[in-house]
Motif scaffolding. Structure first.
Motif, PDB file in Angstrom:
ATOM      1  N   MET A  81       0.955  -1.101  -0.013  1.00  0.00           N
ATOM      2  CA  MET A  81       0.146  -0.196   0.173  1.00  0.00           C
ATOM      3  C   MET A  81       0.285   1.259  -0.498  1.00  0.00           C
ATOM      4  O   MET A  81       1.492   1.337   0.583  1.00  0.00           O
ATOM      5  N   LEU A 140       0.748   5.637   0.434  1.00  0.00           N
ATOM      6  CA  LEU A 140       0.163   6.559   0.904  1.00  0.00           C
ATOM      7  C   LEU A 140       1.023   7.748   0.564  1.00  0.00           C
ATOM      8  O   LEU A 140       2.010   7.746   1.561  1.00  0.00           O
ATOM      9  N   LEU A 178      -4.315   7.367  -1.445  1.00  0.00           N
ATOM     10  CA  LEU A 178      -3.341   5.791  -1.242  1.00  0.00           C
ATOM     11  C   LEU A 178      -3.787   5.088  -1.754  1.00  0.00           C
ATOM     12  O   LEU A 178      -4.996   4.969  -3.272  1.00  0.00           O
ATOM     13  N   VAL A 235      -3.302   0.196  -2.933  1.00  0.00           N
ATOM     14  CA  VAL A 235      -3.380  -0.663  -2.732  1.00  0.00           C
ATOM     15  C   VAL A 235      -3.030  -1.740  -3.785  1.00  0.00           C
ATOM     16  O   VAL A 235      -4.096  -1.846  -4.745  1.00  0.00           O
ATOM     17  N   LEU A 293       4.392   6.924   2.587  1.00  0.00           N
ATOM     18  CA  LEU A 293       4.504   5.915   3.134  1.00  0.00           C
ATOM     19  C   LEU A 293       4.379   4.635   3.023  1.00  0.00           C
ATOM     20  O   LEU A 293       3.667   4.218   1.855  1.00  0.00           O
ATOM     21  N   LEU A 294       5.176   3.729   2.892  1.00  0.00           N
ATOM     22  CA  LEU A 294       4.832   1.914   1.924  1.00  0.00           C
ATOM     23  C   LEU A 294       4.764   1.213   3.082  1.00  0.00           C
ATOM     24  O   LEU A 294       5.294   1.585   3.654  1.00  0.00           O
ATOM     25  N   PHE A 295       3.307   0.014   2.682  1.00  0.00           N
ATOM     26  CA  PHE A 295       3.453  -0.520   4.084  1.00  0.00           C
ATOM     27  C   PHE A 295       2.646  -1.251   2.881  1.00  0.00           C
ATOM     28  O   PHE A 295       2.730  -1.697   1.723  1.00  0.00           O
ATOM     29  N   GLU A 296       3.915  -2.544   3.166  1.00  0.00           N
ATOM     30  CA  GLU A 296       4.355  -3.988   3.090  1.00  0.00           C
ATOM     31  C   GLU A 296       4.410  -5.746   3.714  1.00  0.00           C
ATOM     32  O   GLU A 296       4.434  -4.642   4.653  1.00  0.00           O
ATOM     33  N   PRO A 297       3.619  -6.263   3.767  1.00  0.00           N
ATOM     34  CA  PRO A 297       4.092  -7.705   4.303  1.00  0.00           C
ATOM     35  C   PRO A 297       5.257  -8.108   4.751  1.00  0.00           C
ATOM     36  O   PRO A 297       6.199  -7.875   4.339  1.00  0.00           O
ATOM     37  N   THR A 298       5.468  -8.415   6.443  1.00  0.00           N
ATOM     38  CA  THR A 298       6.621  -8.989   6.571  1.00  0.00           C
ATOM     39  C   THR A 298       7.156 -10.150   5.550  1.00  0.00           C
ATOM     40  O   THR A 298       6.471 -11.189   4.849  1.00  0.00           O
ATOM     41  N   THR A 343       7.958  -9.776   2.726  1.00  0.00           N
ATOM     42  CA  THR A 343       8.322  -8.786   0.824  1.00  0.00           C
ATOM     43  C   THR A 343       9.571  -8.878   0.455  1.00  0.00           C
ATOM     44  O   THR A 343       9.937  -8.004   1.020  1.00  0.00           O
ATOM     45  N   ASN A 365      12.727  -6.253  -1.644  1.00  0.00           N
ATOM     46  CA  ASN A 365      11.761  -5.569  -1.752  1.00  0.00           C
ATOM     47  C   ASN A 365      12.386  -4.797  -3.511  1.00  0.00           C
ATOM     48  O   ASN A 365      12.293  -4.597  -4.208  1.00  0.00           O
TER      49      ASN A 365
END
Length: 69
Positions: free
Chosen positions: A1, A3, A25, A27, A45-50, A52, A54
């Motif tokens: 995601m 933002l 934002l 997804v 702000l970058l949100f990604e699953p543990t 992942t 890069n």
């Protein structure tokens, strides 16, 4: 995601693109190839699953090992 905090971010996708401004934002659906770009400085702000990676499925010199949860 992604933002966007300040500036403008374009997320290029195979079937087009998404342009985001401050406060917006997006997804990225799981498994969708994407390329975030900005013509000028942008704060996000970058949100990604543990776990992942890069660099996706193309490891190289910029690839970093995921942090443990």
């Amino acid at each position: 995601m992604f933002l966007v905090v300040a500036g403008t971010l374009t997320i290029r996708l195979r079937d087009g693109g998404v342009v985001l401004g401050p406060g917006e934002l997006y997804v990225v659906p799981r498994g969708v190839e994407h390329c975030p770009t900005a013509a000028e400085e942008v704060s996000i702000l970058l949100f990604e699953p543990t776990g992942t990676t890069n660099t996706g499925d193309r490891p190289g010199p910029r690839t970093r090992e995921p942090l443990d949860a």
